[in-house]
Design a protein around this motif. Structure first.
Motif, PDB file in Angstrom:
ATOM      1  N   GLN A  18       0.826  -1.206   0.000  1.00 35.84           N
ATOM      2  CA  GLN A  18       0.000   0.000   0.000  1.00 35.84           C
ATOM      3  C   GLN A  18       0.866   1.263   0.000  1.00 35.84           C
ATOM      4  OE1 GLN A  18      -2.949  -0.667  -0.688  1.00 35.84           O
ATOM      5  NE2 GLN A  18      -2.971  -2.812  -0.091  1.00 35.84           N
ATOM      6  N   VAL A  19       1.953   1.241   0.741  1.00 36.40           N
ATOM      7  CA  VAL A  19       2.841   2.410   0.793  1.00 36.40           C
ATOM      8  C   VAL A  19       3.428   2.695  -0.588  1.00 36.40           C
ATOM      9  CG1 VAL A  19       5.022   3.292   1.697  1.00 36.40           C
ATOM     10  CG2 VAL A  19       3.401   2.150   3.241  1.00 36.40           C
ATOM     11  N   PHE A  20       3.974   1.653  -1.216  1.00 36.76           N
ATOM     12  CA  PHE A  20       4.590   1.848  -2.538  1.00 36.76           C
ATOM     13  C   PHE A  20       3.537   2.108  -3.604  1.00 36.76           C
ATOM     14  CE2 PHE A  20       8.369   0.134  -0.538  1.00 36.76           C
ATOM     15  CZ  PHE A  20       9.394   0.758  -1.235  1.00 36.76           C
ATOM     16  N   GLY A  21       2.370   1.486  -3.466  1.00 39.68           N
ATOM     17  CA  GLY A  21       1.311   1.695  -4.446  1.00 39.68           C
ATOM     18  C   GLY A  21       0.783   3.114  -4.425  1.00 39.68           C
ATOM     19  N   VAL A  22       0.500   3.628  -3.237  1.00 36.24           N
ATOM     20  CA  VAL A  22       0.007   5.001  -3.113  1.00 36.24           C
ATOM     21  C   VAL A  22       1.087   5.984  -3.564  1.00 36.24           C
ATOM     22  CG1 VAL A  22      -0.721   6.776  -1.477  1.00 36.24           C
ATOM     23  CG2 VAL A  22      -1.663   4.466  -1.321  1.00 36.24           C
ATOM     24  N   PHE A  61      -6.116   0.966 -13.518  1.00 42.69           N
ATOM     25  CA  PHE A  61      -6.011  -0.456 -13.868  1.00 42.69           C
ATOM     26  C   PHE A  61      -5.066  -1.220 -12.945  1.00 42.69           C
ATOM     27  CE2 PHE A  61      -4.122  -3.711 -16.886  1.00 42.69           C
ATOM     28  CZ  PHE A  61      -5.158  -4.614 -16.717  1.00 42.69           C
ATOM     29  N   ILE A  62      -3.784  -0.871 -12.952  1.00 37.32           N
ATOM     30  CA  ILE A  62      -2.793  -1.648 -12.207  1.00 37.32           C
ATOM     31  C   ILE A  62      -3.034  -1.595 -10.703  1.00 37.32           C
ATOM     32  CG2 ILE A  62      -0.350  -1.886 -11.640  1.00 37.32           C
ATOM     33  CD1 ILE A  62      -0.962  -2.786 -14.439  1.00 37.32           C
ATOM     34  N   PHE A  63      -3.194  -0.399 -10.147  1.00 37.93           N
ATOM     35  CA  PHE A  63      -3.345  -0.281  -8.698  1.00 37.93           C
ATOM     36  C   PHE A  63      -4.619  -0.974  -8.223  1.00 37.93           C
ATOM     37  CE2 PHE A  63      -4.705   1.936  -4.807  1.00 37.93           C
ATOM     38  CZ  PHE A  63      -3.592   1.702  -4.015  1.00 37.93           C
ATOM     39  N   LEU A  64      -5.717  -0.759  -8.930  1.00 40.36           N
ATOM     40  CA  LEU A  64      -6.981  -1.379  -8.533  1.00 40.36           C
ATOM     41  C   LEU A  64      -6.935  -2.892  -8.721  1.00 40.36           C
ATOM     42  CD1 LEU A  64      -9.676  -0.476  -7.360  1.00 40.36           C
ATOM     43  CD2 LEU A  64     -10.577  -0.315  -9.683  1.00 40.36           C
ATOM     44  N   ALA A  65      -6.331  -3.346  -9.810  1.00 38.90           N
ATOM     45  CA  ALA A  65      -6.192  -4.791 -10.033  1.00 38.90           C
ATOM     46  C   ALA A  65      -5.347  -5.424  -8.935  1.00 38.90           C
ATOM     47  CB  ALA A  65      -5.575  -5.054 -11.404  1.00 38.90           C
ATOM     48  N   SER A  66      -4.329  -4.700  -8.475  1.00 37.71           N
ATOM     49  CA  SER A  66      -3.489  -5.206  -7.381  1.00 37.71           C
ATOM     50  C   SER A  66      -4.315  -5.425  -6.121  1.00 37.71           C
ATOM     51  CB  SER A  66      -2.350  -4.223  -7.089  1.00 37.71           C
ATOM     52  OG  SER A  66      -1.560  -4.003  -8.232  1.00 37.71           O
ATOM     53  N   GLN A  67      -5.211  -4.490  -5.836  1.00 37.93           N
ATOM     54  CA  GLN A  67      -6.088  -4.648  -4.672  1.00 37.93           C
ATOM     55  C   GLN A  67      -7.014  -5.852  -4.861  1.00 37.93           C
ATOM     56  OE1 GLN A  67      -5.305  -2.584  -2.096  1.00 37.93           O
ATOM     57  NE2 GLN A  67      -3.822  -1.788  -3.567  1.00 37.93           N
ATOM     58  N   GLY A  68      -7.471  -6.044  -6.097  1.00 35.37           N
ATOM     59  CA  GLY A  68      -8.320  -7.198  -6.382  1.00 35.37           C
ATOM     60  C   GLY A  68      -7.580  -8.501  -6.199  1.00 35.37           C
ATOM     61  N   SER A 202      12.376   7.378 -11.501  1.00 33.60           N
ATOM     62  CA  SER A 202      12.095   6.996 -10.111  1.00 33.60           C
ATOM     63  C   SER A 202      10.712   6.362  -9.993  1.00 33.60           C
ATOM     64  CB  SER A 202      12.188   8.217  -9.202  1.00 33.60           C
ATOM     65  OG  SER A 202      13.490   8.776  -9.232  1.00 33.60           O
ATOM     66  N   THR A 203       9.751   6.910 -10.727  1.00 30.84           N
ATOM     67  CA  THR A 203       8.397   6.353 -10.718  1.00 30.84           C
ATOM     68  C   THR A 203       8.408   4.922 -11.226  1.00 30.84           C
ATOM     69  OG1 THR A 203       7.428   8.544 -11.081  1.00 30.84           O
ATOM     70  CG2 THR A 203       6.050   6.640 -11.595  1.00 30.84           C
ATOM     71  N   PHE A 210       6.729  -2.040  -6.140  1.00 29.42           N
ATOM     72  CA  PHE A 210       5.320  -2.267  -5.794  1.00 29.42           C
ATOM     73  C   PHE A 210       4.834  -3.598  -6.355  1.00 29.42           C
ATOM     74  CE2 PHE A 210       0.981  -1.721  -7.658  1.00 29.42           C
ATOM     75  CZ  PHE A 210       0.249  -1.788  -6.486  1.00 29.42           C
ATOM     76  N   ALA A 211       5.113  -3.848  -7.625  1.00 27.56           N
ATOM     77  CA  ALA A 211       4.664  -5.086  -8.261  1.00 27.56           C
ATOM     78  C   ALA A 211       5.320  -6.310  -7.630  1.00 27.56           C
ATOM     79  CB  ALA A 211       4.968  -5.034  -9.756  1.00 27.56           C
ATOM     80  N   MET A 212       6.610  -6.204  -7.327  1.00 31.41           N
ATOM     81  CA  MET A 212       7.312  -7.309  -6.683  1.00 31.41           C
ATOM     82  C   MET A 212       6.666  -7.653  -5.346  1.00 31.41           C
ATOM     83  SD  MET A 212      11.152  -7.313  -5.070  1.00 31.41           S
ATOM     84  CE  MET A 212      10.564  -6.197  -3.791  1.00 31.41           C
ATOM     85  N   LEU A 213       6.287  -6.627  -4.590  1.00 34.05           N
ATOM     86  CA  LEU A 213       5.656  -6.842  -3.288  1.00 34.05           C
ATOM     87  C   LEU A 213       4.266  -7.453  -3.434  1.00 34.05           C
ATOM     88  CD1 LEU A 213       6.761  -3.505  -1.572  1.00 34.05           C
ATOM     89  CD2 LEU A 213       7.612  -5.809  -1.039  1.00 34.05           C
TER      90      LEU A 213
END
Length: 223
Positions: A18-22, A61-68, A202-203, A210-213
């Motif tokens: 969540q930290v890296f995603g936000v 897409f990516i962030f929301l899919a990660s939560q899913g 950096s982004t 984030f994806a690795m986590l």
């Protein structure tokens, strides 16, 4: 592979997710708002139309899919409701991703650019299409009408494998898109060591971590 051999549970890793995603969401928004000039579906400044693409594709897409993907680990309800949350979040992610793809096609059309000429675009169309197919198969197999218990047991490992494969494919698509966009800007005169270039690179690194986590969280036990 026994996930318990890692010696940790998913909880602390999900917190880092969540930290890296936000953080990644904020960086993407800062990039398009501060350096890109803002967001718009209709504008004389076509860059504003393009800017919708990275926002919808990562934040939507990516962030929301990660939560899913992690919903089974982070939503404290019964499994049937977790399943519904999982499908709902992924369904919304696919819809937002489709809007993001529409935005870049609109930008290309209004700017008189050609479509589908790069690896990034080929991967992008493939990812959103396969995510949609995976969602339909999951809905039919696990929600309605639902396969038999034995058939579901056979489908689950493949559903998990293809889900993670598509997620990694989506991250590769994001990274190639960031590289492509930055390369275009550098060809147009952006200094390779400018603050914008450093922000973009950096982004990309934050998104990769984030994806690795996210992937690590899926293979760790909940408790």
């Amino acid at each position: 592979m026994d996930s318990r051999r890692f010696g940790i549970t998913a909880g602390p890793v999900i917190l880092l997710v969540q930290v890296f995603g936000v953080t990644a969401c904020m960086l993407v928004l800062y990039w398009v708002l501060h350096y890109g000039g803002g967001l718009a579906f209709h504008s004389e400044k076509k860059q504003r139309i393009f800017n919708l693409h990275p926002v919808f594709m990562f934040v939507g897409f990516i962030f929301l899919a990660s939560q899913g993907i992690l919903s089974y680990k982070i939503v404290p309800v019964k499994k049937d409701r977790q399943k519904l949350v999982h499908l709902t979040l992924l369904g919304l992610a696919i819809i937002l991703g489709a809007i993001g793809i529409y935005a870049v096609f609109k930008f290309h059309n209004e700017s008189h650019f050609k479509d589908m000429y790069s690896l990034h675009s080929w991967l992008g169309i493939s990812v959103i299409s396969l995510f949609g197919l995976q969602w339909v198969v999951g809905f039919i197999s696990f929600l309605y009408p639902g396969a038999s218990k034995n058939r579901r047991a056979r489908i689950v490992p493949w559903h998990l494998f293809f889900g993670l494969f598509l997620y990694v494919m989506a991250i590769v698509t994001v990274e190639t898109g960031i590289l492509e966009k930055l390369t275009f800007e550098e060809f147009k005169g952006l200094n390779r060591f400018s603050s914008e270039a450093m922000l973009v690179n950096s982004t990309a690194i934050v998104i990769l971590i984030f994806a690795m986590l996210v992937v690590l969280s899926t293979i760790l036990p909940r408790e």
